[in-house]
Design a protein around this motif. Sequence first.
Motif, PDB file in Angstrom:
ATOM      1  N   ILE A   1      -5.445   5.273  -6.303  1.00 46.87           N
ATOM      2  CA  ILE A   1      -5.262   6.495  -7.098  1.00 46.87           C
ATOM      3  C   ILE A   1      -4.921   7.676  -6.179  1.00 46.87           C
ATOM      4  CG2 ILE A   1      -6.523   8.205  -8.485  1.00 46.87           C
ATOM      5  CD1 ILE A   1      -5.795   6.000 -10.234  1.00 46.87           C
ATOM      6  N   GLU A   2      -5.559   7.736  -5.019  1.00 50.06           N
ATOM      7  CA  GLU A   2      -5.329   8.853  -4.103  1.00 50.06           C
ATOM      8  C   GLU A   2      -3.885   8.877  -3.595  1.00 50.06           C
ATOM      9  OE1 GLU A   2      -7.946   6.685  -3.714  1.00 50.06           O
ATOM     10  OE2 GLU A   2      -9.484   8.022  -4.520  1.00 50.06           O
ATOM     11  N   GLU A   3      -3.367   7.706  -3.211  1.00 48.31           N
ATOM     12  CA  GLU A   3      -1.990   7.631  -2.724  1.00 48.31           C
ATOM     13  C   GLU A   3      -0.993   7.945  -3.836  1.00 48.31           C
ATOM     14  OE1 GLU A   3      -0.872   4.237  -0.394  1.00 48.31           O
ATOM     15  OE2 GLU A   3      -2.803   4.216   0.629  1.00 48.31           O
ATOM     16  N   ALA A   4      -1.256   7.411  -5.029  1.00 44.24           N
ATOM     17  CA  ALA A   4      -0.378   7.696  -6.171  1.00 44.24           C
ATOM     18  C   ALA A   4      -0.398   9.183  -6.487  1.00 44.24           C
ATOM     19  CB  ALA A   4      -0.811   6.880  -7.383  1.00 44.24           C
ATOM     20  N   SER A   5      -1.569   9.791  -6.404  1.00 44.08           N
ATOM     21  CA  SER A   5      -1.721  11.221  -6.659  1.00 44.08           C
ATOM     22  C   SER A   5      -0.897  12.044  -5.675  1.00 44.08           C
ATOM     23  CB  SER A   5      -3.195  11.611  -6.562  1.00 44.08           C
ATOM     24  OG  SER A   5      -3.347  12.997  -6.568  1.00 44.08           O
ATOM     25  N   LYS A   6      -0.970  11.702  -4.414  1.00 40.40           N
ATOM     26  CA  LYS A   6      -0.198  12.420  -3.391  1.00 40.40           C
ATOM     27  C   LYS A   6       1.299  12.249  -3.621  1.00 40.40           C
ATOM     28  CE  LYS A   6      -3.710  12.070   0.191  1.00 40.40           C
ATOM     29  NZ  LYS A   6      -4.102  11.402   1.430  1.00 40.40           N
ATOM     30  N   TYR A   7       1.700  11.033  -3.981  1.00 35.57           N
ATOM     31  CA  TYR A   7       3.108  10.737  -4.232  1.00 35.57           C
ATOM     32  C   TYR A   7       3.610  11.577  -5.407  1.00 35.57           C
ATOM     33  CZ  TYR A   7       7.181   7.650  -3.879  1.00 35.57           C
ATOM     34  OH  TYR A   7       8.439   7.148  -3.675  1.00 35.57           O
ATOM     35  N   ILE A   8       2.827  11.634  -6.476  1.00 36.21           N
ATOM     36  CA  ILE A   8       3.198  12.411  -7.666  1.00 36.21           C
ATOM     37  C   ILE A   8       3.297  13.892  -7.325  1.00 36.21           C
ATOM     38  CG2 ILE A   8       2.363  13.183  -9.920  1.00 36.21           C
ATOM     39  CD1 ILE A   8       1.217  10.294 -10.265  1.00 36.21           C
ATOM     40  N   GLU A   9       2.334  14.404  -6.570  1.00 36.63           N
ATOM     41  CA  GLU A   9       2.350  15.819  -6.211  1.00 36.63           C
ATOM     42  C   GLU A   9       3.507  16.145  -5.273  1.00 36.63           C
ATOM     43  OE1 GLU A   9      -1.544  16.712  -4.735  1.00 36.63           O
ATOM     44  OE2 GLU A   9      -2.412  16.723  -6.758  1.00 36.63           O
ATOM     45  N   ASN A  10       3.858  15.207  -4.410  1.00 34.22           N
ATOM     46  CA  ASN A  10       4.934  15.414  -3.437  1.00 34.22           C
ATOM     47  C   ASN A  10       6.307  15.403  -4.106  1.00 34.22           C
ATOM     48  OD1 ASN A  10       5.777  15.919  -0.859  1.00 34.22           O
ATOM     49  ND2 ASN A  10       5.601  13.822  -0.153  1.00 34.22           N
ATOM     50  N   ILE A  11       6.537  14.447  -4.975  1.00 34.45           N
ATOM     51  CA  ILE A  11       7.851  14.273  -5.592  1.00 34.45           C
ATOM     52  C   ILE A  11       7.948  15.016  -6.915  1.00 34.45           C
ATOM     53  CG2 ILE A  11       9.378  12.563  -6.652  1.00 34.45           C
ATOM     54  CD1 ILE A  11       8.400  10.694  -4.375  1.00 34.45           C
ATOM     55  N   GLY A  12       6.897  14.989  -7.688  1.00 35.59           N
ATOM     56  CA  GLY A  12       6.887  15.636  -8.998  1.00 35.59           C
ATOM     57  C   GLY A  12       6.849  14.598 -10.105  1.00 35.59           C
ATOM     58  N   TYR A  13       5.947  14.805 -11.021  1.00 32.51           N
ATOM     59  CA  TYR A  13       5.765  13.853 -12.123  1.00 32.51           C
ATOM     60  C   TYR A  13       7.036  13.717 -12.952  1.00 32.51           C
ATOM     61  CZ  TYR A  13       3.823  11.713 -16.321  1.00 32.51           C
ATOM     62  OH  TYR A  13       3.588  10.879 -17.387  1.00 32.51           O
ATOM     63  N   PHE A  14       7.669  14.838 -13.285  1.00 32.14           N
ATOM     64  CA  PHE A  14       8.825  14.767 -14.166  1.00 32.14           C
ATOM     65  C   PHE A  14      10.046  14.174 -13.481  1.00 32.14           C
ATOM     66  CE2 PHE A  14       6.063  17.680 -16.372  1.00 32.14           C
ATOM     67  CZ  PHE A  14       6.083  17.105 -17.635  1.00 32.14           C
ATOM     68  N   ARG A  15      10.135  14.272 -12.166  1.00 35.45           N
ATOM     69  CA  ARG A  15      11.208  13.603 -11.446  1.00 35.45           C
ATOM     70  C   ARG A  15      10.981  12.083 -11.469  1.00 35.45           C
ATOM     71  NH1 ARG A  15      13.248  16.064  -6.075  1.00 35.45           N
ATOM     72  NH2 ARG A  15      14.217  17.363  -7.633  1.00 35.45           N
ATOM     73  N   LEU A  16       9.728  11.674 -11.313  1.00 40.36           N
ATOM     74  CA  LEU A  16       9.405  10.239 -11.332  1.00 40.36           C
ATOM     75  C   LEU A  16       9.484   9.639 -12.727  1.00 40.36           C
ATOM     76  CD1 LEU A  16       6.332   9.897  -8.954  1.00 40.36           C
ATOM     77  CD2 LEU A  16       8.604   8.935  -8.638  1.00 40.36           C
ATOM     78  N   LYS A  17       9.268  10.457 -13.735  1.00 40.46           N
ATOM     79  CA  LYS A  17       9.180   9.973 -15.112  1.00 40.46           C
ATOM     80  C   LYS A  17      10.405   9.163 -15.535  1.00 40.46           C
ATOM     81  CE  LYS A  17       7.733  11.594 -19.588  1.00 40.46           C
ATOM     82  NZ  LYS A  17       7.326  12.717 -20.410  1.00 40.46           N
ATOM     83  N   ALA A  18      11.573   9.517 -15.056  1.00 42.98           N
ATOM     84  CA  ALA A  18      12.794   8.781 -15.402  1.00 42.98           C
ATOM     85  C   ALA A  18      12.737   7.337 -14.908  1.00 42.98           C
ATOM     86  CB  ALA A  18      14.007   9.485 -14.818  1.00 42.98           C
ATOM     87  N   TYR A  19      11.996   7.098 -13.849  1.00 41.01           N
ATOM     88  CA  TYR A  19      11.902   5.756 -13.270  1.00 41.01           C
ATOM     89  C   TYR A  19      10.843   4.898 -13.966  1.00 41.01           C
ATOM     90  CZ  TYR A  19      14.878   7.906  -9.842  1.00 41.01           C
ATOM     91  OH  TYR A  19      15.932   8.551  -9.244  1.00 41.01           O
ATOM     92  N   PHE A  20      10.110   5.485 -14.917  1.00 39.58           N
ATOM     93  CA  PHE A  20       9.135   4.723 -15.706  1.00 39.58           C
ATOM     94  C   PHE A  20       9.832   3.884 -16.776  1.00 39.58           C
ATOM     95  CE2 PHE A  20       5.745   8.352 -15.340  1.00 39.58           C
ATOM     96  CZ  PHE A  20       5.638   8.118 -13.986  1.00 39.58           C
TER      97      PHE A  20
END
Length: 87
Positions: free
Chosen positions: A33-52
């Motif tokens: 969870i910690e690594e995923a959290s850092k990744y989300i904060e670094n890149i941005g949730y809405f930028r990653l959302k398209a890859y979901f």
Amino acid sequence: MPPVAKSIYNKPYMNGLELADKLKKEGLGITSIEEASKYIENIGYFRLKAYFVPYKVNSSKGAEFKVGASFEDIARLYEFDTSLRAF
């Protein structure tokens, strides 16, 4: 110039840890969870959302992740796409 209407946002702010926890509750496999959290904060949730999208399936509960989908899969897809666009 006409006055600008203020937008009212009904969704509360969620930090990276809360967003990672939300994804885990939706069925996404997250080993750290910690690594995923850092990744989300670094890149941005809405930028990653398209890859979901390739990893989601519609169900009676709404959109959930397919069985076996992992955050690492999404991160790899994002990194591959980023490197391809930079080529």
